[in-house]
Write a protein that holds these residues in place. Structure first.
Motif, PDB file in Angstrom:
ATOM      1  N   UNK A  72       0.760  -1.248   0.000  1.00 33.95           N
ATOM      2  CA  UNK A  72       0.000   0.000   0.000  1.00 33.95           C
ATOM      3  C   UNK A  72       0.785   1.289   0.000  1.00 33.95           C
ATOM      4  N   UNK A  73       1.940   1.316   0.638  1.00 37.39           N
ATOM      5  CA  UNK A  73       2.749   2.534   0.711  1.00 37.39           C
ATOM      6  C   UNK A  73       4.131   2.147   1.222  1.00 37.39           C
ATOM      7  N   UNK A 260      18.186   5.245   1.359  1.00 40.20           N
ATOM      8  CA  UNK A 260      17.197   5.650   0.349  1.00 40.20           C
ATOM      9  C   UNK A 260      16.445   4.471  -0.267  1.00 40.20           C
ATOM     10  N   UNK A 261      17.126   3.329  -0.580  1.00 42.91           N
ATOM     11  CA  UNK A 261      16.354   2.202  -1.139  1.00 42.91           C
ATOM     12  C   UNK A 261      15.380   1.592  -0.122  1.00 42.91           C
ATOM     13  N   UNK A 262      15.510   1.955   1.146  1.00 41.93           N
ATOM     14  CA  UNK A 262      14.502   1.537   2.121  1.00 41.93           C
ATOM     15  C   UNK A 262      13.346   2.529   2.143  1.00 41.93           C
ATOM     16  N   UNK A 263      13.689   3.799   2.117  1.00 43.41           N
ATOM     17  CA  UNK A 263      12.698   4.852   2.321  1.00 43.41           C
ATOM     18  C   UNK A 263      11.759   5.025   1.120  1.00 43.41           C
ATOM     19  N   UNK A 264      12.353   4.971  -0.091  1.00 41.17           N
ATOM     20  CA  UNK A 264      11.575   5.365  -1.268  1.00 41.17           C
ATOM     21  C   UNK A 264      11.034   4.190  -2.058  1.00 41.17           C
ATOM     22  N   UNK A 265      10.435   3.229  -1.371  1.00 45.10           N
ATOM     23  CA  UNK A 265       9.854   2.107  -2.100  1.00 45.10           C
ATOM     24  C   UNK A 265       8.686   1.548  -1.287  1.00 45.10           C
ATOM     25  N   UNK A 266       7.757   0.925  -1.987  1.00 42.07           N
ATOM     26  CA  UNK A 266       6.590   0.353  -1.325  1.00 42.07           C
ATOM     27  C   UNK A 266       6.993  -0.892  -0.535  1.00 42.07           C
ATOM     28  N   UNK A 267       6.407  -1.068   0.625  1.00 46.12           N
ATOM     29  CA  UNK A 267       6.716  -2.254   1.424  1.00 46.12           C
ATOM     30  C   UNK A 267       6.280  -3.520   0.690  1.00 46.12           C
ATOM     31  N   UNK A 268       6.938  -4.635   1.015  1.00 50.44           N
ATOM     32  CA  UNK A 268       6.529  -5.904   0.396  1.00 50.44           C
ATOM     33  C   UNK A 268       5.149  -6.301   0.945  1.00 50.44           C
ATOM     34  N   UNK A 269       4.489  -7.194   0.240  1.00 50.80           N
ATOM     35  CA  UNK A 269       3.161  -7.640   0.663  1.00 50.80           C
ATOM     36  C   UNK A 269       3.205  -8.185   2.087  1.00 50.80           C
ATOM     37  N   UNK A 270       2.295  -7.759   2.959  1.00 52.29           N
ATOM     38  CA  UNK A 270       2.271  -8.322   4.318  1.00 52.29           C
ATOM     39  C   UNK A 270       2.008  -9.829   4.298  1.00 52.29           C
ATOM     40  N   UNK A 271       1.308 -10.306   3.268  1.00 44.29           N
ATOM     41  CA  UNK A 271       1.044 -11.749   3.165  1.00 44.29           C
ATOM     42  C   UNK A 271       2.345 -12.525   2.971  1.00 44.29           C
ATOM     43  N   UNK A 272       3.281 -11.932   2.233  1.00 46.98           N
ATOM     44  CA  UNK A 272       4.599 -12.563   2.048  1.00 46.98           C
ATOM     45  C   UNK A 272       5.322 -12.650   3.390  1.00 46.98           C
ATOM     46  N   UNK A 273       5.169 -11.592   4.198  1.00 47.72           N
ATOM     47  CA  UNK A 273       5.800 -11.622   5.526  1.00 47.72           C
ATOM     48  C   UNK A 273       5.217 -12.770   6.361  1.00 47.72           C
TER      49      UNK A 273
END
Ligand SMILES: *Cc1c(COP(=O)(O)O)cnc(C)c1O
Length: 390
Positions: A72-73, A260-273
């Motif tokens: 989502x974000x 920056x590659x952590x901050x500026x990208x959408x989180x992975x799917x929570x289902x994958x987690x």
């Protein structure tokens, strides 16, 4: 005015370096279907056979039902949810570190850690055979970038004398194309003597090495003091996707602020987690997969020695057969395919010029019969090859 893409592709073909993709028509298991044909595959990094494990599949589908599909974000906006948090806590405990930070891919985790930790006026020292993502990260960081000879602490020491500013020593744990292990105790000692930090990318050790599967650092009994920055991927032995960095509270908070590659990208799917948490439980609790994998590695090495194969110095699931020339490596791979065995030929620039190889990988989902079958096919193709190429 033209980019002339076609002629560059043609040149790749002429040098036997052109790459194509297989279209898998089945899940990631040892027996796969491609173009309606069945093959026995020995090139997956799904070392524990968890990519298609029923419990992991179930965790993913229950996770999607409960948490939805998309992240989502970005994590710092509103994309960080409970499964991400739970997974980070579990990974930190498992690796015996204060904190862990989740990333969508290993490539990004490496870019993030290296570029956040060193910059202009600093130094990054890398093993020559490090994974491409680490080399790219070193170049992108803008730090002084030096490579040291493969797994050679004496050579590292010479380079350390020329370092400036904060110094980061970066190495693969298990080298991805060779299968050998980094001599971490010696490398860490050398780095420490020069106040340098060590970062280990354990993409191929996590899940597979060490008593609880926590990787090469556990295998050698090293601590966060020896290896302040530990990176692991989730797309290999975990059978899911993503990656993490584990370390001190301070390191992780710093990365959240500056990577920056952590901050500026959408989180992975929570289902994958959710799926990864399930994989982690299997990795911790069911050591039989590691034991079975080790017995297959022994069986393969014994069998290959018997046939007279030039194996490399590897005790791990990565067992490359060095061929040298790219055309011959392609031909060998093609001959195996005709016998319904799938092993990819790895060619430059993934490996050095003149060191093309067949990269055989074994997994806990293989059986002793599978390995027997592989050895038979290798012996017969090897014979054909030596008859046609004097
Ligand atoms: C596969 C790999 C990566 C990249 O991880 P992904 O999650 O596939 O992006 C990084 N380092 C090493 C050593 C790898 O083998």
């Amino acid at each position: 005015m033209s980019f002339d893409l076609a002629s560059r592709c043609t040149a790749q073909k002429e040098q036997h370096l052109y790459r194509t993709r297989l279209n898998l028509q089945s899940p990631q298991t040892p027996e796969v279907t491609i173009n309606g044909q069945r093959y026995l595959a020995f090139c997956s990094n799904d070392y524990l056979g968890l990519a298609a494990h029923p419990k992991v599949i179930e965790a993913l589908s229950l996770g999607a039902k409960k948490w939805g599909v998309g992240g989502g974000a970005s994590h710092l906006v509103i994309g960080h949810s409970e499964p991400h948090h739970e997974l980070e806590v579990a990974l930190a405990q498992w690796t015996k570190r204060e904190r862990a930070l989740l990333f969508s891919t290993g490539y990004m985790a490496n870019l993030a850690a290296v570029t956040a930790l060193v910059g202009k006026n600093d130094t990054v020292l890398e093993d020559r055979l490090n994974h491409a993502s680490l080399l790219d990260a070193g170049l992108l960081s803008g730090a002084r970038f030096l490579r040291y000879q493969h797994n050679n602490a004496d050579n590292l020491q010479l380079r350390l004398k020329r370092s400036q500013g904060n110094t980061l020593v970066v190495t693969d744990g298990v080298f991805s194309m060779d299968g050998d292990m980094a001599d971490l105790p010696t490398l860490c000692q050398t780095a420490k003597a020069h106040q340098a930090w060590v970062m280990v990318d354990d993409a191929h050790g996590m899940g597979v090495l060490g008593r609880t599967g926590a990787g090469l650092v556990e295998h050698f009994g090293l601590t966060v003091d020896d290896v302040p920055v530990l990176m692991g991927t989730l797309g290999k032995a975990f059978g899911t996707s993503g990656a993490f960095i584990a370390g001190s509270e301070e390191l992780i908070e710093y990365l959240i602020q500056f990577a920056r590659p952590y901050i500026y990208t959408t989180s992975q799917s929570p289902a994958i987690a959710c799926a990864t948490l399930q994989s982690l439980r299997l990795i911790e609790q069911e050591s039989w997969r590691r034991e079975h994998l080790n017995s297959l590695i022994e069986q393969f090495k014994e069998g290959a020695k018997h046939i007279g194969f030039p194996l490399m110095e590897s005790q791990t699931a990565i067992q490359p057969i060095l061929i040298g020339n790219s055309e011959a490596a392609m031909l060998f791979s093609e001959k195996l395919k005709q016998q319904a065995i799938l092993v990819t030929a790895i060619r430059p620039p993934t490996v050095a010029n003149g060191s093309a190889r067949l990269r055989i990988t074994l997994t806990a989902a293989h059986t002793a019969n599978h390995v027997e079958h592989l050895l038979d096919a290798l012996a017969s193709c090897w014979k054909q090859m030596s008859e046609t190429t004097p």
